[in-house]
Design an enzyme around this catalytic site. Structure first.
Site, PDB file in Angstrom:
ATOM      1  N   ASN A 116      -5.313 -13.011  -0.526  1.00  0.00           N
ATOM      2  CA  ASN A 116      -5.456 -11.563  -0.357  1.00  0.00           C
ATOM      3  C   ASN A 116      -6.410 -11.003  -1.413  1.00  0.00           C
ATOM      4  O   ASN A 116      -7.275 -10.189  -1.117  1.00  0.00           O
ATOM      5  CB  ASN A 116      -4.068 -10.915  -0.485  1.00  0.00           C
ATOM      6  N   ILE A 125     -10.658  -5.760   6.518  1.00  0.00           N
ATOM      7  CA  ILE A 125      -9.555  -6.725   6.470  1.00  0.00           C
ATOM      8  C   ILE A 125      -8.558  -6.052   5.525  1.00  0.00           C
ATOM      9  O   ILE A 125      -8.758  -6.043   4.314  1.00  0.00           O
ATOM     10  CB  ILE A 125     -10.005  -8.108   5.923  1.00  0.00           C
ATOM     11  N   PRO A 126      -7.519  -5.438   6.082  1.00  0.00           N
ATOM     12  CA  PRO A 126      -6.719  -4.463   5.331  1.00  0.00           C
ATOM     13  C   PRO A 126      -5.749  -5.037   4.295  1.00  0.00           C
ATOM     14  O   PRO A 126      -4.533  -4.901   4.404  1.00  0.00           O
ATOM     15  CB  PRO A 126      -5.976  -3.725   6.443  1.00  0.00           C
ATOM     16  N   CYS A 127      -6.295  -5.645   3.248  1.00  0.00           N
ATOM     17  CA  CYS A 127      -5.452  -6.188   2.188  1.00  0.00           C
ATOM     18  C   CYS A 127      -4.688  -5.076   1.464  1.00  0.00           C
ATOM     19  O   CYS A 127      -3.664  -5.333   0.848  1.00  0.00           O
ATOM     20  CB  CYS A 127      -6.269  -7.033   1.219  1.00  0.00           C
ATOM     21  N   HIS A 128      -5.172  -3.831   1.587  1.00  0.00           N
ATOM     22  CA  HIS A 128      -4.463  -2.706   0.949  1.00  0.00           C
ATOM     23  C   HIS A 128      -3.109  -2.442   1.609  1.00  0.00           C
ATOM     24  O   HIS A 128      -2.264  -1.777   1.031  1.00  0.00           O
ATOM     25  CB  HIS A 128      -5.333  -1.440   0.975  1.00  0.00           C
TER      26      HIS A 128
END
EC number: 2.1.1.63
Length: 162
Positions: A116, A125-128
């Site tokens: 991540n 790429i929604p690592c948040h």
């Protein structure tokens, strides 16, 4: 040698540097610069312009998914984790454990966290959207304050569209 292009987008939470070729985006990362340095010009490839415009729509609350071409650069495991991140719905969160379970390796929680943290395609790429199992915000390359802002932004935009 493939030519690399850069374009800066000034978001409400700082400058985002978009890096790509004439065909794909390879990096979308928050910059430590306070102002845009890489400006739009005649030679800027269409894919960078599309990324810029889609980020703008995202920050205005009008876009929940991204459709421009991008390319992951990482190990097979990292790519598997990044694909799993895309399954976390807009405005929602998942835990590192959820991701580990979804990729069929529930003991890989730390490895998921590491992958991540190596994601170079922020927001898209929604690592948040990944938080700890206890619901706390942890680790974000752009800073926890940005992670919190992005999650609040998505939650408020989700309410407006329902």
């Amino acid at each position: 040698m493939t030519k690399i292009y850069k374009l800066d987008y000034e978001s409400p939470i700082g400058v985002i540097e978009i890096i790509g070729t004439d065909k794909v985006i390879i990096s979308i990362m928050f910059s430590e610069e306070n102002k845009k340095g890489n400006l739009l010009h005649a030679e800027t490839p269409l894919v960078l312009v599309e990324c810029y415009n889609q980020l703008d729509e995202y920050f205005k609350g009008d876009r929940h998914e991204f459709t421009f071409s991008y390319q992951f650069e990482g190990t097979d495991f990292q790519k598997t984790v990044w694909e799993a991140l895309k399954e976390i719905p807009y405005g929602e969160t998942g835990s590192y454990k959820d991701i580990a379970v979804s990729i069929g390796n529930e003991k890989a929680i730390r490895a998921v966290g590491s992958a991540n943290g190596k994601n170079k395609l922020s927001i898209v790429i929604p690592c948040h959207r990944v938080i700890s199992s206890n619901g706390k915000l942890t680790g974000y390359a752009g800073g926890l304050w940005r992670k919190e802002w992005l999650l609040q932004h998505e939650k408020s935009c989700n309410k407006e569209h329902k």
